[in-house]
Scaffold this motif. Structure first.
Motif, PDB file in Angstrom:
ATOM      1  N   ILE A 176       0.856  -1.179   0.000  1.00  0.00           N
ATOM      2  CA  ILE A 176       0.000   0.000   0.000  1.00  0.00           C
ATOM      3  C   ILE A 176       0.893   1.230   0.000  1.00  0.00           C
ATOM      4  N   HIS A 177       0.651   2.132  -0.941  1.00  0.00           N
ATOM      5  CA  HIS A 177       1.403   3.373  -1.016  1.00  0.00           C
ATOM      6  C   HIS A 177       0.499   4.541  -0.595  1.00  0.00           C
ATOM      7  N   LEU A 178       1.054   5.454   0.163  1.00  0.00           N
ATOM      8  CA  LEU A 178       0.333   6.650   0.589  1.00  0.00           C
ATOM      9  C   LEU A 178       1.103   7.900   0.171  1.00  0.00           C
ATOM     10  N   THR A 179       0.368   8.985  -0.034  1.00  0.00           N
ATOM     11  CA  THR A 179       0.966  10.291  -0.290  1.00  0.00           C
ATOM     12  C   THR A 179       0.632  11.163   0.914  1.00  0.00           C
ATOM     13  N   VAL A 180       1.624  11.429   1.748  1.00  0.00           N
ATOM     14  CA  VAL A 180       1.386  12.066   3.041  1.00  0.00           C
ATOM     15  C   VAL A 180       1.896  13.501   3.034  1.00  0.00           C
ATOM     16  N   SER A 181       1.004  14.436   3.296  1.00  0.00           N
ATOM     17  CA  SER A 181       1.379  15.841   3.431  1.00  0.00           C
ATOM     18  C   SER A 181       1.851  16.090   4.859  1.00  0.00           C
ATOM     19  N   ILE A 182       3.091  16.540   5.000  1.00  0.00           N
ATOM     20  CA  ILE A 182       3.679  16.775   6.322  1.00  0.00           C
ATOM     21  C   ILE A 182       3.474  18.249   6.670  1.00  0.00           C
ATOM     22  N   VAL A 183       2.641  18.485   7.674  1.00  0.00           N
ATOM     23  CA  VAL A 183       2.186  19.839   7.972  1.00  0.00           C
ATOM     24  C   VAL A 183       2.845  20.377   9.238  1.00  0.00           C
ATOM     25  N   SER A 184       3.286  21.623   9.175  1.00  0.00           N
ATOM     26  CA  SER A 184       3.721  22.342  10.380  1.00  0.00           C
ATOM     27  C   SER A 184       3.293  23.787  10.226  1.00  0.00           C
ATOM     28  N   TRP A 185       3.038  24.463  11.341  1.00  0.00           N
ATOM     29  CA  TRP A 185       2.589  25.853  11.283  1.00  0.00           C
ATOM     30  C   TRP A 185       2.981  26.587  12.547  1.00  0.00           C
ATOM     31  N   LEU A 186       2.928  27.914  12.472  1.00  0.00           N
ATOM     32  CA  LEU A 186       3.205  28.772  13.615  1.00  0.00           C
ATOM     33  C   LEU A 186       1.895  29.307  14.173  1.00  0.00           C
ATOM     34  N   THR A 187       1.744  29.259  15.472  1.00  0.00           N
ATOM     35  CA  THR A 187       0.566  29.818  16.129  1.00  0.00           C
ATOM     36  C   THR A 187       0.723  31.336  16.223  1.00  0.00           C
ATOM     37  N   PRO A 188      -0.325  32.056  16.626  1.00  0.00           N
ATOM     38  CA  PRO A 188      -0.196  33.513  16.791  1.00  0.00           C
ATOM     39  C   PRO A 188       0.949  33.926  17.721  1.00  0.00           C
ATOM     40  N   PHE A 189       1.290  33.082  18.698  1.00  0.00           N
ATOM     41  CA  PHE A 189       2.408  33.382  19.598  1.00  0.00           C
ATOM     42  C   PHE A 189       3.711  32.744  19.119  1.00  0.00           C
ATOM     43  N   LYS A 190       3.758  32.404  17.787  1.00  0.00           N
ATOM     44  CA  LYS A 190       4.979  31.906  17.137  1.00  0.00           C
ATOM     45  C   LYS A 190       5.478  30.577  17.716  1.00  0.00           C
ATOM     46  N   ARG A 191       4.547  29.744  18.117  1.00  0.00           N
ATOM     47  CA  ARG A 191       4.898  28.405  18.579  1.00  0.00           C
ATOM     48  C   ARG A 191       4.709  27.439  17.419  1.00  0.00           C
ATOM     49  N   THR A 192       5.700  26.595  17.181  1.00  0.00           N
ATOM     50  CA  THR A 192       5.620  25.644  16.078  1.00  0.00           C
ATOM     51  C   THR A 192       4.742  24.457  16.459  1.00  0.00           C
ATOM     52  N   ARG A 193       3.786  24.169  15.609  1.00  0.00           N
ATOM     53  CA  ARG A 193       2.910  23.000  15.774  1.00  0.00           C
ATOM     54  C   ARG A 193       3.094  22.083  14.559  1.00  0.00           C
ATOM     55  N   GLN A 194       2.925  20.784  14.784  1.00  0.00           N
ATOM     56  CA  GLN A 194       3.094  19.809  13.712  1.00  0.00           C
ATOM     57  C   GLN A 194       1.954  18.800  13.725  1.00  0.00           C
ATOM     58  N   GLY A 195       1.623  18.312  12.548  1.00  0.00           N
ATOM     59  CA  GLY A 195       0.621  17.263  12.460  1.00  0.00           C
ATOM     60  C   GLY A 195       1.143  15.993  13.114  1.00  0.00           C
ATOM     61  N   LEU A 196       0.343  15.382  13.975  1.00  0.00           N
ATOM     62  CA  LEU A 196       0.804  14.230  14.743  1.00  0.00           C
ATOM     63  C   LEU A 196       1.138  13.041  13.845  1.00  0.00           C
ATOM     64  N   CYS A 197       0.187  12.614  13.034  1.00  0.00           N
ATOM     65  CA  CYS A 197       0.369  11.380  12.267  1.00  0.00           C
ATOM     66  C   CYS A 197       1.388  11.565  11.140  1.00  0.00           C
ATOM     67  N   SER A 198       1.278  12.669  10.399  1.00  0.00           N
ATOM     68  CA  SER A 198       2.186  12.866   9.264  1.00  0.00           C
ATOM     69  C   SER A 198       3.631  13.017   9.728  1.00  0.00           C
ATOM     70  N   THR A 199       3.846  13.735  10.832  1.00  0.00           N
ATOM     71  CA  THR A 199       5.203  13.901  11.356  1.00  0.00           C
ATOM     72  C   THR A 199       5.768  12.576  11.841  1.00  0.00           C
ATOM     73  N   TRP A 200       4.923  11.781  12.490  1.00  0.00           N
ATOM     74  CA  TRP A 200       5.367  10.465  12.955  1.00  0.00           C
ATOM     75  C   TRP A 200       5.733   9.566  11.777  1.00  0.00           C
ATOM     76  N   LEU A 201       4.884   9.512  10.749  1.00  0.00           N
ATOM     77  CA  LEU A 201       5.176   8.680   9.581  1.00  0.00           C
ATOM     78  C   LEU A 201       6.461   9.127   8.893  1.00  0.00           C
ATOM     79  N   ALA A 202       6.644  10.441   8.782  1.00  0.00           N
ATOM     80  CA  ALA A 202       7.831  10.967   8.111  1.00  0.00           C
ATOM     81  C   ALA A 202       9.104  10.623   8.864  1.00  0.00           C
TER      82      ALA A 202
END
Length: 381
Positions: A176-202
């Motif tokens: 099984i092949h998947l195409t996974v978008s690895i997401v990260s973003w900055l909150t209004p207080f400039k804290r880095t957040r990451q997608g749980l599943c995509s970051t773990w898979l990566a």
């Protein structure tokens, strides 16, 4: 928001059956340090055992992910597999219950304010906008010590994540092949957040064996018959299921007569975001299933490679004659991708083609296709 993309291949431990258009649901692993920090913060004994029972009172079956000896499971394992302590944001009721267990007066007052109608906007800014996790909230209110029974009820459950399958079982049996978008973003207080599943898979090493809890799930894109022409629209990671469609149609064409595919893909930049570039171009050449010679086509919209933004709906209008010919030959329409504006914009472009080329009542035409199972949309946020 920053996005990357990773192609993930799975070799299941046992024979697995799926079709193109299906999805794979994955239960992600949480960072062990976050789980340990949650257990320590809540004064829990990680080596204690708890008994899991179904709602009817029966113990969990041996086939369950949470099964153990007679339904018993270590508390640390239970937290890791079921309680989203490091990515999910708690709901307002969590703050209300916390206020009852706060021993510091200033913490109690703040929690009561967050739980009140007057504090709703400030709670939104503190909690949702900052993607604050359960662990972070508990650490911000150190005088709060909630019983485990309350934590189990109020902590968001760890949810499975669904990914469109990007491979054909005809071409990749027992893979099984998947195409996974690895997401990260900055909150209004400039804290880095990451997608749980995509970051773990990566972060998984392809050189190591990884056991991943996953389930094949019937998708909303039904597998088409080889004789049906296909009009595919999949910008960004929306191309994921259509890689499987094209793979399968190419494999079928080697042994029987198949109908063509017209595919519209879109991304920001050709150099950075052109997912599966070589794959699409290969099947668009000579007598490939995407080739113009075979009645198909492959058209790409690069939205940021020129001053004026260009999206898939613009390419659909540019190729209105081809689109109309495909529709007249009985094509099925498949749309996949972001659930924001794209589906409505694509539908409007198709309606415009139908009006201009056919003089038909466009919305009625598309509704007929939908009722016949030939207009299918799969979107995600």
């Amino acid at each position: 928001m920053r996005r990357g993309c990773k192609i993930v291949s799975f070799l299941p431990c046992q024979a697995i059956s799926y079709q193109v258009g299906d999805a794979l649901e994955i239960l992600p692993s949480q960072n062990p340090s976050a789980v340990n920090a949650f257990i320590e913060r809540c004064n829990l004994d990680p080596d204690s055992y708890i008994t899991i029972r179904a709602k009817g009172g029966d113990e969990v079956s041996n086939g369950s992910l949470l099964n153990g000896s007679m339904g018993r499971i270590k508390l640390s394992t239970f937290v890791a597999l079921t309680m989203d302590v490091a990515s999910g944001s708690p709901r307002r009721y969590f703050f209300e219950i916390m206020s009852h267990f706060a021993t510091a007066e200033h913490e109690k007052e703040r929690l009561q304010y967050f739980a009140s109608p007057e504090g709703r906007d400030d709670l939104y800014q503190y909690n949702q906008k900052e993607s604050r996790t359960v662990l972070e909230v508990l650490e911000d209110f150190p005088s709060v010590h909630m019983p485990f029974e309350w934590l189990v009820q109020l902590t968001p459950p760890l949810k499975k994540r669904a990914f469109s399958i990007s491979s054909s079982p005809l071409v990749h049996p027992n893979q099984i092949h998947l195409t996974v978008s690895i997401v990260s973003w900055l909150t209004p207080f400039k804290r880095t957040r990451q997608g749980l599943c995509s970051t773990w898979l990566a972060g998984l090493s392809p050189n190591e064996e990884n056991l991943i809890p996953c389930w094949v799930h019937k998708g909303s894109l039904p597998p088409p018959k080889p004789s049906i022409p296909l009009l595919l629209i999949g910008p960004g990671t929306g191309c994921a299921p259509f890689r499987a469609f094209v793979e399968e149609r190419a494999a079928q064409s080697a042994r029987e007569s198949t109908a063509p595919i017209l595919f519209f893909f879109g991304c920001r930049n050709e150099d950075n975001d052109f997912l599966y570039k070589d794959f699409w171009l290969k099947h668009a050449q000579d007598k490939g299933v995407l080739s113009l010679k075979e009645g198909g086509g492959f058209f790409v919209a690069f939205s940021r490679d020129q001053p004026q933004k260009v999206y898939v709906q613009h390419k659909i209008k540019e190729q209105s004659a081809r689109v109309w010919n495909m529709l007249c030959s009985g094509a099925a329409i498949y749309v996949a991708g972001s659930s924001t504006k794209m589906p409505a914009d694509v539908t409007a472009a198709l309606e415009e083609v139908v009006r201009q080329k056919g003089g038909e009542a466009a919305s009625g035409w598309l509704r007929k296709l939908e009722r016949a199972g030939k207009f299918n949309i799969e979107t995600w946020s």
